[in-house]
Scaffold this motif. Structure first.
Motif, PDB file in Angstrom:
ATOM      1  N   SER A 251       0.813  -1.217   0.000  1.00 55.83           N
ATOM      2  CA  SER A 251       0.000   0.000   0.000  1.00 55.83           C
ATOM      3  C   SER A 251       0.845   1.265   0.000  1.00 55.83           C
ATOM      4  N   ASP A 252       0.138   2.374  -0.207  1.00 58.94           N
ATOM      5  CA  ASP A 252       0.759   3.699  -0.117  1.00 58.94           C
ATOM      6  C   ASP A 252       0.502   4.338   1.245  1.00 58.94           C
ATOM      7  N   SER A 253      -0.019   3.568   2.166  1.00 58.84           N
ATOM      8  CA  SER A 253      -0.377   4.046   3.491  1.00 58.84           C
ATOM      9  C   SER A 253       0.843   4.113   4.412  1.00 58.84           C
ATOM     10  N   VAL A 254       0.755   4.974   5.406  1.00 61.62           N
ATOM     11  CA  VAL A 254       1.771   5.033   6.457  1.00 61.62           C
ATOM     12  C   VAL A 254       1.087   5.049   7.821  1.00 61.62           C
ATOM     13  N   THR A 255       1.826   4.659   8.826  1.00 60.92           N
ATOM     14  CA  THR A 255       1.364   4.777  10.203  1.00 60.92           C
ATOM     15  C   THR A 255       2.002   6.025  10.784  1.00 60.92           C
ATOM     16  N   GLU A 256       1.190   6.844  11.412  1.00 61.82           N
ATOM     17  CA  GLU A 256       1.695   8.071  12.027  1.00 61.82           C
ATOM     18  C   GLU A 256       1.381   8.046  13.512  1.00 61.82           C
ATOM     19  N   TRP A 257       2.268   8.645  14.300  1.00 62.92           N
ATOM     20  CA  TRP A 257       2.018   8.781  15.734  1.00 62.92           C
ATOM     21  C   TRP A 257       2.631  10.070  16.230  1.00 62.92           C
ATOM     22  N   LYS A 258       2.074  10.558  17.337  1.00 63.98           N
ATOM     23  CA  LYS A 258       2.568  11.786  17.948  1.00 63.98           C
ATOM     24  C   LYS A 258       3.511  11.402  19.074  1.00 63.98           C
ATOM     25  N   GLY A 259       4.735  11.905  18.983  1.00 64.63           N
ATOM     26  CA  GLY A 259       5.729  11.648  20.018  1.00 64.63           C
ATOM     27  C   GLY A 259       5.450  12.480  21.260  1.00 64.63           C
TER      28      GLY A 259
ATOM     29  N   VAL B 120       4.737  14.817  14.913  1.00 64.71           N
ATOM     30  CA  VAL B 120       4.191  13.637  14.248  1.00 64.71           C
ATOM     31  C   VAL B 120       5.329  12.885  13.563  1.00 64.71           C
ATOM     32  N   ARG B 121       5.373  11.586  13.853  1.00 67.79           N
ATOM     33  CA  ARG B 121       6.335  10.699  13.198  1.00 67.79           C
ATOM     34  C   ARG B 121       5.560   9.790  12.275  1.00 67.79           C
ATOM     35  N   ARG B 122       6.211   9.287  11.246  1.00 67.58           N
ATOM     36  CA  ARG B 122       5.527   8.416  10.292  1.00 67.58           C
ATOM     37  C   ARG B 122       6.459   7.306   9.841  1.00 67.58           C
ATOM     38  N   GLU B 123       5.845   6.180   9.539  1.00 68.25           N
ATOM     39  CA  GLU B 123       6.616   5.015   9.103  1.00 68.25           C
ATOM     40  C   GLU B 123       5.764   4.220   8.123  1.00 68.25           C
ATOM     41  N   ARG B 124       6.359   3.849   7.003  1.00 66.39           N
ATOM     42  CA  ARG B 124       5.729   2.878   6.115  1.00 66.39           C
ATOM     43  C   ARG B 124       6.178   1.532   6.654  1.00 66.39           C
ATOM     44  N   THR B 125       5.273   0.812   7.276  1.00 65.44           N
ATOM     45  CA  THR B 125       5.655  -0.432   7.940  1.00 65.44           C
ATOM     46  C   THR B 125       5.947  -1.504   6.895  1.00 65.44           C
ATOM     47  N   GLU B 126       7.182  -1.956   6.899  1.00 63.27           N
ATOM     48  CA  GLU B 126       7.633  -2.959   5.929  1.00 63.27           C
ATOM     49  C   GLU B 126       7.206  -4.358   6.380  1.00 63.27           C
ATOM     50  N   PRO B 127       7.059  -5.286   5.427  1.00 59.70           N
ATOM     51  CA  PRO B 127       6.789  -6.672   5.817  1.00 59.70           C
ATOM     52  C   PRO B 127       7.849  -7.167   6.802  1.00 59.70           C
ATOM     53  N   ASN B 128       7.396  -7.932   7.794  1.00 58.74           N
ATOM     54  CA  ASN B 128       8.240  -8.488   8.857  1.00 58.74           C
ATOM     55  C   ASN B 128       8.730  -7.422   9.845  1.00 58.74           C
ATOM     56  N   SER B 129       8.021  -6.304   9.907  1.00 54.07           N
ATOM     57  CA  SER B 129       8.361  -5.291  10.914  1.00 54.07           C
ATOM     58  C   SER B 129       7.339  -5.345  12.042  1.00 54.07           C
ATOM     59  N   LEU B 130       7.743  -4.809  13.173  1.00 54.51           N
ATOM     60  CA  LEU B 130       6.873  -4.781  14.347  1.00 54.51           C
ATOM     61  C   LEU B 130       6.789  -3.353  14.866  1.00 54.51           C
ATOM     62  N   LEU B 131       5.570  -2.909  15.123  1.00 49.90           N
ATOM     63  CA  LEU B 131       5.331  -1.628  15.766  1.00 49.90           C
ATOM     64  C   LEU B 131       4.750  -1.952  17.137  1.00 49.90           C
TER      65      LEU B 131
END
Length: 185
Positions: free
Chosen positions: A116-124, A129-140
């Motif tokens: 996807s073109d989606s990202v996960t964002e969170w507020k530190g 705001v931080r953002r990450e495109r979660t790659e396969p085999n990654s853990l948040l």
């Protein structure tokens, strides 16, 4: 901070086995009820449907990695593992994960696949705001009630994840634990 991102979380062979098991679960996916997410599909994963998933995340190796990540002993909760699929058009708006235990649990979002073109964002903690495109085999890893976060709308591709709950206080469930179980699928 309430969020940690860990790339290449499982050994490659385990990652492949978990992915194969998730692929077999696709036929069980249903629209979620009363969820913060819009357009997301999901299903609970039990020991019969997901032995590789349970073996991968319930073992001592992952528990040890979690202890190092969060700074204390934590184990896989009895709350069911969820396999979730975000197809085109889906999203999950800004929210805090609801506390299910007296001590806030750790919500694990393991990315099985992501085209996807989606990202996960969170507020530190600093409000940025931080953002990450979660790659396969990654853990948040997100500590409940600690970080506002969201998954942006998917315009192309899809994202498949496992959501797991790790806890330090399995015996101290709050009413929200049972309410969440009853309203999801």
């Amino acid at each position: 901070q309430g969020v940690a991102y860990v790339p290449s979380f499982l050994p490659h062979a385990q990652f492949l086995r978990v992915g194969e098991e998730c692929e077999r679960l696709r036929g069980r996916l249903r629209r979620e009820r009363n969820a913060v997410a819009h357009g997301r599909l999901g299903t609970y994963v039990g020991p019969e449907e997901g032995p590789q998933i349970l073996e991968s995340f319930g073992g001592e190796v992952v528990q040890g990695r979690m202890a190092r990540l969060v700074g204390r002993e934590a184990c896989l909760s009895c709350f069911p593992i969820e396999y979730r699929l975000y197809p085109v058009g889906s999203l999950m708006g800004w929210h805090l994960d609801e506390k299910l235990y007296e001590e806030p649990q750790y919500e694990l979002v393991y990315t099985v696949s992501n085209t996807s073109d989606s990202v996960t964002e969170w507020k530190g903690e600093d409000g940025r705001v931080r953002r990450e495109r979660t790659e396969p085999n990654s853990l948040l890893v997100i500590k409940a009630e600690s970080a506002l976060h969201q998954v942006t709308r998917i315009h192309k591709g899809e994202r498949a994840i496992l959501k797991l709950v790790f806890t330090t206080t399995e015996e101290c469930k709050l009413p929200s634990f049972y309410e969440y179980l009853a309203r999801t699928y």
